[in-house]
Design a protein around this motif. Structure first.
Motif, mmCIF file in Angstrom:
data_model
loop_
_atom_site.group_PDB
_atom_site.id
_atom_site.type_symbol
_atom_site.label_atom_id
_atom_site.label_comp_id
_atom_site.label_asym_id
_atom_site.label_seq_id
_atom_site.Cartn_x
_atom_site.Cartn_y
_atom_site.Cartn_z
ATOM 1 N N SER A 1 2.567 -2.917 -15.948
ATOM 2 C CA SER A 1 1.273 -2.338 -15.611
ATOM 3 C C SER A 1 1.405 -0.822 -15.493
ATOM 4 O O SER A 1 2.503 -0.289 -15.263
ATOM 5 N N GLU B 1 0.362 0.988 -13.094
ATOM 6 C CA GLU B 1 0.825 1.297 -11.735
ATOM 7 C C GLU B 1 2.340 1.161 -11.603
ATOM 8 O O GLU B 1 2.988 1.950 -10.926
ATOM 9 N N GLU B 2 2.894 0.114 -12.235
ATOM 10 C CA GLU B 2 4.348 -0.075 -12.143
ATOM 11 C C GLU B 2 5.077 1.095 -12.786
ATOM 12 O O GLU B 2 6.081 1.566 -12.254
ATOM 13 N N THR C 1 4.882 4.130 -10.506
ATOM 14 C CA THR C 1 5.847 3.986 -9.409
ATOM 15 C C THR C 1 7.262 4.295 -9.873
ATOM 16 O O THR C 1 8.029 4.940 -9.166
ATOM 17 N N MET D 1 6.922 10.231 -4.824
ATOM 18 C CA MET D 1 5.898 10.365 -3.793
ATOM 19 C C MET D 1 5.750 11.838 -3.459
ATOM 20 O O MET D 1 6.698 12.581 -3.612
ATOM 21 N N LYS E 1 1.539 8.063 -5.001
ATOM 22 C CA LYS E 1 0.501 7.391 -4.198
ATOM 23 C C LYS E 1 -0.902 7.821 -4.649
ATOM 24 O O LYS E 1 -1.821 7.002 -4.764
ATOM 25 N N ILE F 1 -1.668 6.347 -8.195
ATOM 26 C CA ILE F 1 -1.929 4.899 -8.127
ATOM 27 C C ILE F 1 -3.312 4.644 -7.526
ATOM 28 O O ILE F 1 -4.086 3.833 -8.042
ATOM 29 N N GLY F 2 -3.639 5.365 -6.469
ATOM 30 C CA GLY F 2 -4.968 5.210 -5.876
ATOM 31 C C GLY F 2 -6.063 5.500 -6.904
ATOM 32 O O GLY F 2 -7.043 4.770 -7.014
ATOM 33 N N ARG G 1 -6.460 2.893 -9.814
ATOM 34 C CA ARG G 1 -6.969 1.594 -9.358
ATOM 35 C C ARG G 1 -8.448 1.639 -9.000
ATOM 36 O O ARG G 1 -9.004 0.653 -8.552
ATOM 37 N N SER G 2 -9.049 2.806 -9.159
ATOM 38 C CA SER G 2 -10.439 2.944 -8.718
ATOM 39 C C SER G 2 -11.398 2.226 -9.662
ATOM 40 O O SER G 2 -11.070 1.945 -10.813
ATOM 41 N N ASP H 1 -4.290 8.586 3.958
ATOM 42 C CA ASP H 1 -5.045 7.428 3.439
ATOM 43 C C ASP H 1 -6.548 7.716 3.331
ATOM 44 O O ASP H 1 -7.182 7.361 2.342
ATOM 45 N N PHE I 1 -8.621 7.715 0.045
ATOM 46 C CA PHE I 1 -9.645 6.683 -0.075
ATOM 47 C C PHE I 1 -10.941 7.280 -0.613
ATOM 48 O O PHE I 1 -11.568 6.737 -1.519
ATOM 49 N N SER J 1 -10.706 8.253 -4.294
ATOM 50 C CA SER J 1 -10.451 7.181 -5.258
ATOM 51 C C SER J 1 -11.467 6.042 -5.178
ATOM 52 O O SER J 1 -11.373 5.087 -5.933
#
Lengths: 324, 324
Positions: free
Chosen positions: B141, B143-144, B147, B152, B156, B159-160, B163-164, B196, B200, B203
């Protein structure tokens, strides 16, 4: 592994629509009520998702009316709820179930596990379709409604899960499984169940990889991860994470437990019972049945027969593959 | 707002495929090279995504060969790269661009902004299609791979963002804009750019809501949020976040800047220039052009003419709407 039974010769969507319309018409005339609910069951209870979709579309074209609206006005009670859920497009059904869970006054595990099931026990493409359907239906994203209705840290976990896209590849990487079992263990040991790394693993890795990781966990630390999570507490957070693990590791075990919990004690939680059967009848209900017998030493079918009645019972039993 | 020009009468996909095959055949015979590249440009440079898709499919059916493979073996250099990117299904193109960025040895803003563009300057359905295409092409994926390849805290953030699912509703909630401007401000004030809550908001909220939030930010705190982010530092994290803000607030401003950065100084970053023009020619290139003139007091077309040559120049100029 589905329990849904489809006849060898399936009538055309037009014939099915006509049968449904006739059964509603007779209902309007208040003649032979039982017979007509039977024909609703005999049509819709024996068609798969793509066949039901064609029936919905054909019904709309033929009569310029929504099949769901007609079911809503013609049937009643738990039977109606079950037939409607079964008739929706699966992505719309799950978007509505998620919305119902988020709008419910109480946010116990019984409600919130619905979102975990959609995120962890469905295909990645189905989850995406649910997110798309949710926006179309409610004019907000699923994540926005989780944020507005669920407190932290469960909010963070649910959002991570619904945003996942678990590409379902067969290949598993054993060293990743081993490394990530250690990361999960460390989060549980330090009771940091909403730690970014913990959540990243559960919301990113595909199901096969995670099953290997959970197996490593058991081998390396002597306890299964869901048992170990219990050591962190008995709150909603731990319950949610147990459902996450089960939905990834063995959805059939989870849904057998949903059925059991829905009928145990006084009264029946019809909403949960309906959801478990409707959402899994054409997925893995045969396996759910097997898990049910292993866990409860009695058959799921008998449990449903004992706790339900009338057309509702007939419909659920039809989805379970019985000849009613 | 696209610059792509499609003729009033579009030849059938079969005619287009035949023209392309003929031009490749003449290339094989080494006769009249210039003319043939011209016909590749005149066909593909004047077709939109769905027309190009039909040409790809028809070409495959007619000749049992992949059009992309034939372009790859018949053209060369930056011209080839540009024509191939343009000919891919847009979701596959962007999945490949993201993969290229993640696999590049250096992970500077030039590479990583590609992922931000896909996540923040595309429709939610396109982003989902890119994630799906990524899994199919690379057996992992997106995301994988983020990562595994990005440290970092940028990992992060990316990925956020990928995934939106920013449901694009028109309605904006002014009180949410005000509240969330304050949350963004607090994260910037305390230099917690990977907090976060900060992530949030960026995203999850849709572009219209975020534009209102950025407007509130400016009104309430006197500086635009992208200017304020600079106060946290001048590292990769701040650069990434500036691109996030621009891609959401004004993608055309961002892409005008990508074009400017690709041609400024000695040499040209052809990959970035190609990406900006290919990905936006049928989206908002007219606006990108407008932003370019405002920011640089010269036209984007002149800049491209000055910094490119040959068929590559002709192809880019065709996508920019010029008659070449």
């Amino acid at each position: 592994m589905a329990t849904l039974r489809i006849p060898d010769v399936v009538p055309s969507p037009t014939e099915d629509s006509e049968t449904l319309m006739k059964s509603f018409k007779v209902l309007w005339l208040c003649v032979g009520l039982g017979t007509n609910e039977k024909s609703v069951i005999s049509v819709l209870g024996h068609r798969n998702a793509s066949q039901r979709k064609k029936i919905r579309e054909t019904y709309q074209q033929l009569y310029n009316k929504s099949l769901i609206d007609d079911i809503n006005s013609e049937l009643s009670g738990d039977f109606r709820k079950a037939v409607i859920l079964w008739t929706y497009e699966p992505s719309e059904r799950d978007a509505r179930l998620a919305n119902g869970a988020l709008k419910s006054r109480k946010k116990t595990i019984t409600q919130l596990q619905v979102i975990v099931e959609i995120a962890c026990a469905s295909s990645p493409d189905h989850l995406v379709a649910v997110r798309q359907a949710y926006c179309g239906l409610f004019n907000r994203s699923l994540e926005e409604d989780i944020t507005a209705n669920v407190p932290m840290p469960i909010q963070k976990i649910l959002i991570g899960l619904v945003r996942s896209y678990r590409y379902d590849k067969e290949l598993v990487d054993p060293s990743t499984a081993n490394e990530e079992a250690a990361i999960l263990r460390e989060a549980i040991r330090t009771k940091q169940l909403d730690h970014d790394n913990f959540l990243f693993i559960l919301s990113t890795r595909n199901s096969n990889q995670l099953r290997a990781t959970f197996e490593c966990y058991k081998q390396n630390y002597g306890l299964s991860i869901d048992q170990d999570i219990k050591s962190c507490g008995k709150g909603l957070l731990e319950s949610i994470l147990k459902v996450v693990i089960w939905c990834i590791d063995s959805p059939e075990k989870h849904f057998a437990e949903v059925v059991r919990a829905s009928i145990v004690g006084f009264g029946t939680d019809e909403d949960s019972l309906t959801r478990a059967i409707v959402t899994r009848a054409e997925v893995d209900m045969m396996k759910v049945r097997g898990e049910y017998i292993i866990a409860n030493k009695t058959s799921l079918d008998n449990a449903v027969i004992d706790d339900t009645s009338g057309d509702y019972r007939k419909f659920l039993m039809t989805l379970l593959g019985a000849k009613v």
